[in-house]
Each structure stands twice: as structure tokens, then as C-alpha cells.
Design an enzyme around this catalytic site. Structure first.
Site, PDB file in Angstrom:
ATOM      1  N   CYS A   2      15.630  18.927 -33.500  1.00  0.00           N
ATOM      2  CA  CYS A   2      16.088  17.545 -33.639  1.00  0.00           C
ATOM      3  C   CYS A   2      15.438  16.641 -32.585  1.00  0.00           C
ATOM      4  O   CYS A   2      15.061  17.091 -31.511  1.00  0.00           O
ATOM      5  CB  CYS A   2      17.594  17.478 -33.460  1.00  0.00           C
ATOM      6  SG  CYS A   2      18.487  18.602 -34.521  1.00  0.00           S
ATOM      7  N   ARG A  27       8.199  17.599 -34.132  1.00  0.00           N
ATOM      8  CA  ARG A  27       9.149  18.605 -33.651  1.00  0.00           C
ATOM      9  C   ARG A  27       9.779  19.386 -34.804  1.00  0.00           C
ATOM     10  O   ARG A  27      10.365  20.437 -34.582  1.00  0.00           O
ATOM     11  CB  ARG A  27      10.254  17.912 -32.846  1.00  0.00           C
ATOM     12  CG  ARG A  27       9.741  17.218 -31.596  1.00  0.00           C
ATOM     13  CD  ARG A  27      10.846  16.421 -30.963  1.00  0.00           C
ATOM     14  NE  ARG A  27      11.904  17.283 -30.490  1.00  0.00           N
ATOM     15  CZ  ARG A  27      12.029  17.713 -29.242  1.00  0.00           C
ATOM     16  NH1 ARG A  27      11.150  17.353 -28.339  1.00  0.00           N
ATOM     17  NH2 ARG A  27      13.020  18.485 -28.890  1.00  0.00           N
ATOM     18  N   TRP A  75      17.292  18.704 -37.669  1.00  0.00           N
ATOM     19  CA  TRP A  75      16.867  20.019 -38.168  1.00  0.00           C
ATOM     20  C   TRP A  75      18.155  20.793 -38.358  1.00  0.00           C
ATOM     21  O   TRP A  75      18.840  21.133 -37.386  1.00  0.00           O
ATOM     22  CB  TRP A  75      15.962  20.678 -37.132  1.00  0.00           C
ATOM     23  CG  TRP A  75      15.244  21.916 -37.594  1.00  0.00           C
ATOM     24  CD1 TRP A  75      14.063  21.964 -38.279  1.00  0.00           C
ATOM     25  CD2 TRP A  75      15.645  23.271 -37.382  1.00  0.00           C
ATOM     26  NE1 TRP A  75      13.711  23.274 -38.505  1.00  0.00           N
ATOM     27  CE2 TRP A  75      14.658  24.103 -37.963  1.00  0.00           C
ATOM     28  CE3 TRP A  75      16.727  23.882 -36.763  1.00  0.00           C
ATOM     29  CZ2 TRP A  75      14.722  25.485 -37.951  1.00  0.00           C
ATOM     30  CZ3 TRP A  75      16.794  25.276 -36.741  1.00  0.00           C
ATOM     31  CH2 TRP A  75      15.797  26.054 -37.334  1.00  0.00           C
ATOM     32  N   ASN A 101      21.464  16.304 -30.127  1.00  0.00           N
ATOM     33  CA  ASN A 101      20.625  17.498 -30.254  1.00  0.00           C
ATOM     34  C   ASN A 101      21.366  18.644 -29.592  1.00  0.00           C
ATOM     35  O   ASN A 101      21.997  18.446 -28.555  1.00  0.00           O
ATOM     36  CB  ASN A 101      19.297  17.327 -29.499  1.00  0.00           C
ATOM     37  CG  ASN A 101      18.355  16.375 -30.178  1.00  0.00           C
ATOM     38  OD1 ASN A 101      18.653  15.880 -31.252  1.00  0.00           O
ATOM     39  ND2 ASN A 101      17.227  16.113 -29.541  1.00  0.00           N
ATOM     40  N   GLY A 102      21.268  19.843 -30.152  1.00  0.00           N
ATOM     41  CA  GLY A 102      21.930  21.003 -29.540  1.00  0.00           C
ATOM     42  C   GLY A 102      23.034  21.517 -30.439  1.00  0.00           C
ATOM     43  O   GLY A 102      23.125  21.151 -31.613  1.00  0.00           O
ATOM     44  N   GLU A 482      -1.390  37.257 -33.264  1.00  0.00           N
ATOM     45  CA  GLU A 482      -1.426  35.797 -33.220  1.00  0.00           C
ATOM     46  C   GLU A 482      -2.147  35.237 -34.457  1.00  0.00           C
ATOM     47  O   GLU A 482      -1.720  34.243 -35.040  1.00  0.00           O
ATOM     48  CB  GLU A 482      -2.105  35.347 -31.912  1.00  0.00           C
ATOM     49  CG  GLU A 482      -2.312  33.858 -31.731  1.00  0.00           C
ATOM     50  CD  GLU A 482      -1.032  33.031 -31.753  1.00  0.00           C
ATOM     51  OE1 GLU A 482       0.072  33.594 -31.787  1.00  0.00           O
ATOM     52  OE2 GLU A 482      -1.149  31.791 -31.784  1.00  0.00           O
ATOM     53  N   LYS A 486      -0.406  32.670 -37.086  1.00  0.00           N
ATOM     54  CA  LYS A 486      -0.985  31.357 -37.402  1.00  0.00           C
ATOM     55  C   LYS A 486      -1.095  31.181 -38.910  1.00  0.00           C
ATOM     56  O   LYS A 486      -0.740  30.152 -39.455  1.00  0.00           O
ATOM     57  CB  LYS A 486      -2.379  31.190 -36.789  1.00  0.00           C
ATOM     58  CG  LYS A 486      -2.466  30.954 -35.303  1.00  0.00           C
ATOM     59  CD  LYS A 486      -2.039  29.588 -34.838  1.00  0.00           C
ATOM     60  CE  LYS A 486      -0.581  29.539 -34.550  1.00  0.00           C
ATOM     61  NZ  LYS A 486      -0.084  29.998 -33.292  1.00  0.00           N
ATOM     62  N   GLU A 489       2.458  30.796 -40.630  1.00  0.00           N
ATOM     63  CA  GLU A 489       3.317  29.634 -40.392  1.00  0.00           C
ATOM     64  C   GLU A 489       2.807  28.343 -41.024  1.00  0.00           C
ATOM     65  O   GLU A 489       3.613  27.484 -41.350  1.00  0.00           O
ATOM     66  CB  GLU A 489       3.631  29.450 -38.905  1.00  0.00           C
ATOM     67  CG  GLU A 489       2.468  29.103 -38.039  1.00  0.00           C
ATOM     68  CD  GLU A 489       2.884  28.936 -36.575  1.00  0.00           C
ATOM     69  OE1 GLU A 489       4.026  28.565 -36.303  1.00  0.00           O
ATOM     70  OE2 GLU A 489       2.036  29.179 -35.704  1.00  0.00           O
ATOM     71  N   HIS A 505      -0.695  54.731 -40.094  1.00  0.00           N
ATOM     72  CA  HIS A 505       0.656  55.306 -40.040  1.00  0.00           C
ATOM     73  C   HIS A 505       1.587  54.658 -41.063  1.00  0.00           C
ATOM     74  O   HIS A 505       2.802  54.770 -40.940  1.00  0.00           O
ATOM     75  CB  HIS A 505       1.224  55.173 -38.626  1.00  0.00           C
ATOM     76  CG  HIS A 505       0.428  55.946 -37.616  1.00  0.00           C
ATOM     77  ND1 HIS A 505       0.552  57.305 -37.447  1.00  0.00           N
ATOM     78  CD2 HIS A 505      -0.556  55.554 -36.770  1.00  0.00           C
ATOM     79  CE1 HIS A 505      -0.306  57.714 -36.514  1.00  0.00           C
ATOM     80  NE2 HIS A 505      -0.990  56.666 -36.098  1.00  0.00           N
ATOM     81  N   LYS A 604       8.897  22.464 -33.698  1.00  0.00           N
ATOM     82  CA  LYS A 604       7.948  22.676 -32.600  1.00  0.00           C
ATOM     83  C   LYS A 604       8.599  23.434 -31.454  1.00  0.00           C
ATOM     84  O   LYS A 604       8.008  24.335 -30.882  1.00  0.00           O
ATOM     85  CB  LYS A 604       7.404  21.328 -32.115  1.00  0.00           C
ATOM     86  CG  LYS A 604       6.438  21.428 -30.942  1.00  0.00           C
ATOM     87  CD  LYS A 604       5.173  22.160 -31.331  1.00  0.00           C
ATOM     88  CE  LYS A 604       4.222  22.366 -30.166  1.00  0.00           C
ATOM     89  NZ  LYS A 604       3.284  23.482 -30.441  1.00  0.00           N
TER      90      LYS A 604
HETATM   91  O1  M6R Z   1       7.573  26.317 -26.686  1.00  0.00           O
HETATM   92  P1  M6R Z   1       7.406  27.800 -26.703  1.00  0.00           P
HETATM   93  O2  M6R Z   1       6.044  28.244 -26.307  1.00  0.00           O
HETATM   94  O3  M6R Z   1       8.461  28.521 -25.909  1.00  0.00           O
HETATM   95  O4  M6R Z   1       7.619  28.221 -28.213  1.00  0.00           O
HETATM   96  C1  M6R Z   1       7.682  29.565 -28.599  1.00  0.00           C
HETATM   97  C2  M6R Z   1       7.525  29.709 -30.092  1.00  0.00           C
HETATM   98  O5  M6R Z   1       8.564  29.073 -30.764  1.00  0.00           O
HETATM   99  C3  M6R Z   1       6.187  29.127 -30.578  1.00  0.00           C
HETATM  100  O6  M6R Z   1       5.108  29.718 -29.927  1.00  0.00           O
HETATM  101  C4  M6R Z   1       6.040  29.320 -32.096  1.00  0.00           C
HETATM  102  O7  M6R Z   1       5.913  30.670 -32.404  1.00  0.00           O
HETATM  103  C5  M6R Z   1       4.837  28.513 -32.607  1.00  0.00           C
HETATM  104  N1  M6R Z   1       5.184  27.817 -33.808  1.00  0.00           N
HETATM  105  C6  M6R Z   1       3.666  29.362 -32.916  1.00  0.00           C
HETATM  106  O8  M6R Z   1       2.586  28.634 -33.390  1.00  0.00           O
END
Ligand code: M6R
Length: 609
Positions: A2, A27, A75, A101-102, A482, A486, A489, A505, A604
Site C-alpha cells: 500500500c 509498489r 494492496w 498501511n500495515g 534468480e 525473474k 514474476e 534427482h 515492490k
Molecule cells: O526489499 P527487499 O529486498 O527486502 O525485497 C525482498 C523481496 O521481496 C524481493 O527481492 C522480491 O523477491 C522481488 N520482487 C524480486 O524481484
């Protein structure tokens, strides 16, 4: 997640709030709303979906007048994505209106209490409960009503509150969720993120947990929820508009991938001493002795940050000469971890606000660990809660898919491992070699970026495939993870990342004719082993896309497609090998027509556990 933006001053606030919401869109959110206190009273408008939907609605209504207002992107946590659940929420008696927020953890008990008092709710949210509670406790002073309500609340919050009966007052407060007050000339812009403030002012006041700020045109007062005066902490926001605007790029993710050479030059600047072969980290200087005595380093984070932490684990042992582990913050926290004396916990986080990482950090600190932060956002909660740390200095990351933060995190973890190593048994000679190689990395990334078109062409070839494998070994096993994250997502393609040896395995059963398998196959100590794994995939009809070292001609005989990266020491290779994978994911999302910077369901920064 949010986002909040609020305004009090002399200008019509609606366009300022909408522009602020647009800056917070990255965000992640699913609905938006705003409230304006005009001479005619309080107006609240909300819409499901994009901020543009809210904007259209306001246009149809002829706009809202008023110089005090607040806006929110939601959100969903409590309750579905509906207009009724979108913020702002208001109470049913005192003209109170609130954005939040929260998560209010005791909202159910509070709701029962308020219902017994006759309050009628219109949403399923915890936020409406808080609005009602402030209204219930209101006795003609908004600031005091907010303080009293927050004394009853458990959970996390950043809130802004206005009241129809006090048209010149804006009250805000925070606990565990970021909020800053931008102080302009005769006006204030409050937001959960500096990007919604910097177009108006770079002077800001930060709030600590349990702080409440009452703002009027005449000035502001900071206090605690127990009404004790607090001296405000004024800071200069280190952000300019250019950094948060797209410029000539199509998406923030693309911009941030291409910014990596410049960003990493910044990360390194002033932090290496080539003559001595050592690194200089001001943020750790007071803890040199503790780090020499460290018996174990425990690295933690989530998502991309965890992948960087996993590389950090290899670095700490190989370069730093100290035993190390890496694990999900969300798992660490709840497994009753044993923390021996001499444990250093390293929390890795771009935003510095990730709830799981923050909780793990707190747990480790409570159990006696020394806490270090590897964080990008200056002044974020994690950076404040750690004993010491090193900032990434890669600039704001707006794209939801983390890219330049990842390479920045790996670079900082390399520096920390050298800081440790040179105080242990890492030789000055190896230190010098690593520094020279680190300094060459930005130019080498530029060479990888020059292959953007080739990478797009290769991605295009496999764009119809819905299942991908990403495989690597050693330092490049987390890079494979990673690469898969990528792709998942932003392009919504199913992808699995794993150590190349693990494939046989079980996952090898997935391989069928034409399935793309991306191998990180740079010239490292495990090159020959990776070649065997490639052969295993080819034997079953899989298509191999290899990320290989420039000059490796052999790889062309075993892989259908090759993406080259310049040579460098194995321990630094993730900073290069990840770049083609970032670009592949980016192109896959664009080719599939997705909104790269606003992937579905994602936020984000994930500020709830
Ligand atoms: O702000 P942070 O680095 O703590 O965030 C951690 C993850 O939420 C963040 O890396 C998330 O996996 C990204 N969307 C990856 O691209």
C-alpha cells in the site's frame, strides 16, 4: 504494497495527490482512493484497479476542491479487492477519515467492541476499525483521539487522519511501516515513500515508531502516542526527479538493468584501497574487532535478496574465511534458531522494509547476534534496526523485479567478505587482485548489455514454452534461482531454478522435446561438471541456452544458444552472469504483452509477514 500520500498547504490538493499516487504505483496495488476536505465538507472517492480509473472518475465528477487531503493505493490483505474495501475509510459519527498501511492485528476484538457500541461497518478491513476507533475516542481534538486509539492497537501502521470538524489539521503516525513528512514552504506532503515527495520538497521529517505528528499551516508538532513531545529528526531526501523518471526507457526494469554499470561504480566508490588490497567500509569501522572474532555469519533475506545472501554465503567462506549459512528470513524466525556467541547476522534487503527480514533480524538480535544490514533505502527500518551496515548506493529501484539491487547486494557482500577476509587469512595479493577485478566489472557489464538484441532474439525463440529450467553450480547456483524468479514474476512463465547436479534427482523427469534449460556455464571450477549436466538435458530432447565465458567455442557445440559474458574470477561471476538472465526475463514479459513494472499480485516491498 500500500502507498500513502497526503497534502496540507495552499494549493488545490487533488492533482498533487494523484501525481503522488502515480509515483507510488510501482509498489503494487489493486485499488486506489482519495479524500479531500473542501469548504463544502469531506469528499471521498475510490476506484478498483489503476490510479487512472480513479482519475477518470474524478474527471467525470468535475474534480474536487480543497487544500487538505490524502490518498492511498491499497494492496488487499483484509477483504477482497472492492471499492468498499479501498481506502480512505471514515467513521460513522465524528467526521474522521483515515488511510492506513500495515495490519491491525487485534482488529477483530476492536471491531466487536465497536459493534457493541453501535457502530456500523461498511467494509471488511482492519482500517475501517481504526477509523471507527478514532471516531469513538474523539472529544474535539484529533491529535489526542489518534494517540488514544493507537494506544489500543497492536500491529503495524502508517496512517494519515483528517477530521471534518478540524479542517486545517492533518495527523499522521507510524509503527513498523514507513512514513515521512515532506516540509515545503507553507505546505506539507506526507508519504510512505520519498518518491511521492521529491517533486515538492527535499526537506523531510522522519517518524520513529509510535510517533504522532500533528500538522497545520502554522507548523507541526511531534509527539508519542503517550503525548510526550519528540524532537523531530530532519533529513535531506537524497533523490532527484530524474532518478525516478523513465527518461528514454520503456520500463523501469529496463532502465535499472541498463543502469547497473553506473550503479556499481557508485557502490564501489571510495570503498577500496588497491595499494593495501583491502576495503574501507565506514559503516563497519566501529565493529572491526567484533568481526574478527565472528565465529559464524548468518545471511538472510527474501526473494532476490535471499539469492544475493546465498552468494554471500559462498563469499564469506571462500573470501571472508568464516563459516556462513544463508536462509529465508521467514523460516529462520520461526524455527527457534540457536545463536551462539560470535554470530553475525546479515540482513539483505533493497527496501529495508520487508517484514519477514525485519522480524528475523529482531529475533537474531534478541538472541544476542551482532546485526548488520545490506540495504539500499537510506533510513529504512532495517537500516535503523541494525547495529551497523553498508548501503548499496545503487539509487532508487522502482521496477518490482529487482535487478540493480541484486548486483549491488552481491557487490556489497563481496566487499564485506573482503573486509572480514583481510582481517583473517586473505592475503594482500588476493585482495589486490579482487579489487582490480571488481573495478573492471562495470565495463564488463556494459559489454553484456551490448548483446541486448541477441538476448531478445533468443528469448523470442522460446517464448511459447511454458516451463523452463535454470541450472547452475557453486556461485552460479543462486544465479540460476534468480533467473527463474525473474522469469516467473514478470512473464508468468513457470520456471524452476536449482543446482545443476540436483536435476538428475527428480526434475530431469520434466524434460521433454524442446523444453528450454538455461545453464549458467561460465568457465569456473565446475565447468566440466556443468557440461555433463548439459549432455543429460540434450540427451532427453531439451534445448540448452548457455550463459558462457567469452572465447568458449566448445560450448557452441553443445548448446543451441549461447549468451557470452566476459571472463572474471569465479567468485565475482554472478554480477555478470545474472545480467543476460535479467534481460531474458524482461524481453519475455514484453513479448508476452505484460506490464513489466506492475506484475500481477506483486508488491515492490512486502511489509506484511
Ligand atoms: O526489499 P527487499 O529486498 O527486502 O525485497 C525482498 C523481496 O521481496 C524481493 O527481492 C522480491 O523477491 C522481488 N520482487 C524480486 O524481484
Amino acid at each position: 504494497m500500500c502507498g500513502i500520500v497526503a497534502y496540507l498547504g495552499g494549493r488545490r490538493c487533488e492533482p498533487i495527490l494523484i501525481e503522488g499516487l502515480k509515483r507510488l504505483e510501482y509498489r503494487g496495488y489493486d485499488s486506489a482512493g482519495l479524500a479531500v476536505l473542501s469548504p463544502k465538507g469531506l469528499r471521498i472517492e475510490r476506484a478498483v484497479g489503476r490510479v487512472a480509473n480513479l482519475e477518470d472518475k474524478l474527471e467525470r465528477l468535475g474534480g474536487l476542491d480543497g487544500a487538505l487531503g490524502m490518498a492511498h493505493t491499497r494492496w488487499a490483505t483484509h477483504g477482497g479487492v472492492t471499492e468498499a474495501n479501498a481506502h480512505p475509510h471514515r467513521d460513522d459519527r465524528s467526521g474522521i477519515c483515515l488511510v492506513h498501511n500495515g495490519i491491525i492485528e487485534n482488529y477483530a476484538a476492536l471491531r466487536t467492541y465497536l459493534e457493541e457500541k453501535g457502530h456500523k461497518f461498511h467494509s471488511e478491513t482492519d482500517t475501517e476499525v481504526l477509523a471507527m476507533l478514532v471516531g469513538e475516542l474523539y472529544e474535539g481534538d484529533l491529535e489526542h483521539a489518534v494517540q488514544a486509539a493507537l494506544r489500543e492497537v497492536t500491529g503495524a501502521y502508517a496512517i494519515c487522519v483528517i477530521c471534518e470538524k478540524e479542517p486545517g489539521v492533518l495527523v499522521c503516525a507510524r509503527k513498523g511501516s514507513p512514513l515521512i513528512v515532506g516540509v515545503g514552504s507553507g505546505e506539507y506532503v506526507v508519504a510512505s515513500d520519498p518518491s511521492a515527495i521529491v517533486a515538492h520538497t527535499t526537506q523531510a521529517v522522519t517518524l520513529d515508531d509510535y510517533n504522532v505528528v500533528k500538522i497545520t499551516r502554522e507548523g507541526f508538532r511531534s509527539s508519542t502516542i503517550h503525548d510526550v513531545d519528540v524532537t523531530p529528526k530532519v533529513m535531506q531526501l537524497e533523490l532527484d526527479l530524474e532518478q525516478i523518471e523513465l527518461g528514454s526507457y520503456s520500463h523501469f526494469m529496463q532502465k535499472e538493468i541498463f543502469e547497473q554499470p553506473k550503479a556499481l561504480r557508485n557502490t564501489l566508490r571510495g570503498r577500496v584501497d588497491l595499494d593495501e588490497g583491502k576495503v574501507v567500509l565506514g559503516g563497519l569501522s566501529n565493529f572491526g574487532k567484533d568481526l574478527v572474532r565472528a565465529r559464524r555469519v548468518l545471511l538472510t533475506g527474501q526473494g532476490t535478496a535471499l539469492h544475493a545472501a546465498m552468494i554471500g554465503r559462498y563469499l564469506m567462506e571462500d573470501v571472508g574465511k568464516v563459516p556462513a549459512t544463508a536462509e529465508y528470513a521467514s523460516e529462520f524466525r520461526y524455527r527457534n534458531p540457536l545463536i551462539e556467541e560470535g554470530t553475525v547476522v546479515v540482513a539483505v534487503s533493497q527496501s529495508g522494509e520487508t517484514a519477514d527480514t525485519l522480524a528475523a533480524l529482531t529475533e537474531a538480535k534478541d538472541r544476542g547476534a551482532l546485526a548488520l544490514g545490506v540495504v539500499n533505502v537510506v533510513g529504512s527500518t532495517i537500516s535503523r534496526e541494525t547495529d551497523a551496515g553498508v548501503y548499496l548506493r545503487v539509487g532508487p529501484e522502482i521496477g518490482v523485479a529487482s535487478t540493480k539491487a541484486f548486483t549491488g547486494q552481491v557487490m556489497v557482500l563481496t566487499l564485506i567478505s573482503m573486509f572480514l577476509g583481510r582481517r583473517r587469512s586473505l592475503s594482500g595479493e588476493r585482495g589486490q587482485m579482487l579489487i582490480e577485478e571488481l573495478q573492471k566489472l562495470p565495463d564488463k557489464i556494459e559489454r553484456v548489455l551490448e548483446q541486448d538484441r541477441t538476448i531478445r532474439r533468443v528469448t523470442e525463440r522460446y517464448i511459447e514454452r511454458n516451463n523452463w529450467l535454470f541450472l547452475g553450480r557453486g556461485y552460479n547456483y543462486p544465479v540460476a534461482m534468480e533467473g527463474a524468479l525473474k522469469l516467473k514474476e514478470i512473464s508468468y512463465i513457470h520456471a524452476e531454478g536449482m543446482p545443476a547436479a540436483e536435476m538428475k534427482h527428480g526434475p530431469i523427469a520434466l524434460i521433454d522435446q524442446g523444453m528450454p534449460a538455461v545453464f549458467v556455464a561460465n568457465k569456473g571450477p565446475q565447468y566440466e561438471k556443468v557440461m555433463s549436466n548439459i549432455a543429460e538435458v540434450r540427451a532427453r530432447g531439451g534445448h540448452v541456452i548457455a550463459v558462457a565465458t567469452e572465447g568458449d567455442e566448445h560450448i557452441k557445440t553443445v548448446a543451441q544458444d549461447v549468451l557470452y559474458v566476459p571472463d572474471c574470477p569465479d567468485c565475482l561471476s554472478p554480477i555478470l552472469t545474472v545480467v543476460p538472465l535479467q534481460l531474458m526475463a524482461y524481453h519475455a514479459a514484453v513479448l508476452r504483452g505484460h506490464d513489466v513494472d506492475k506484475p500481477r499480485n506483486l508488491a515492490k516491498s512486502v511489509t506484511v509477514e
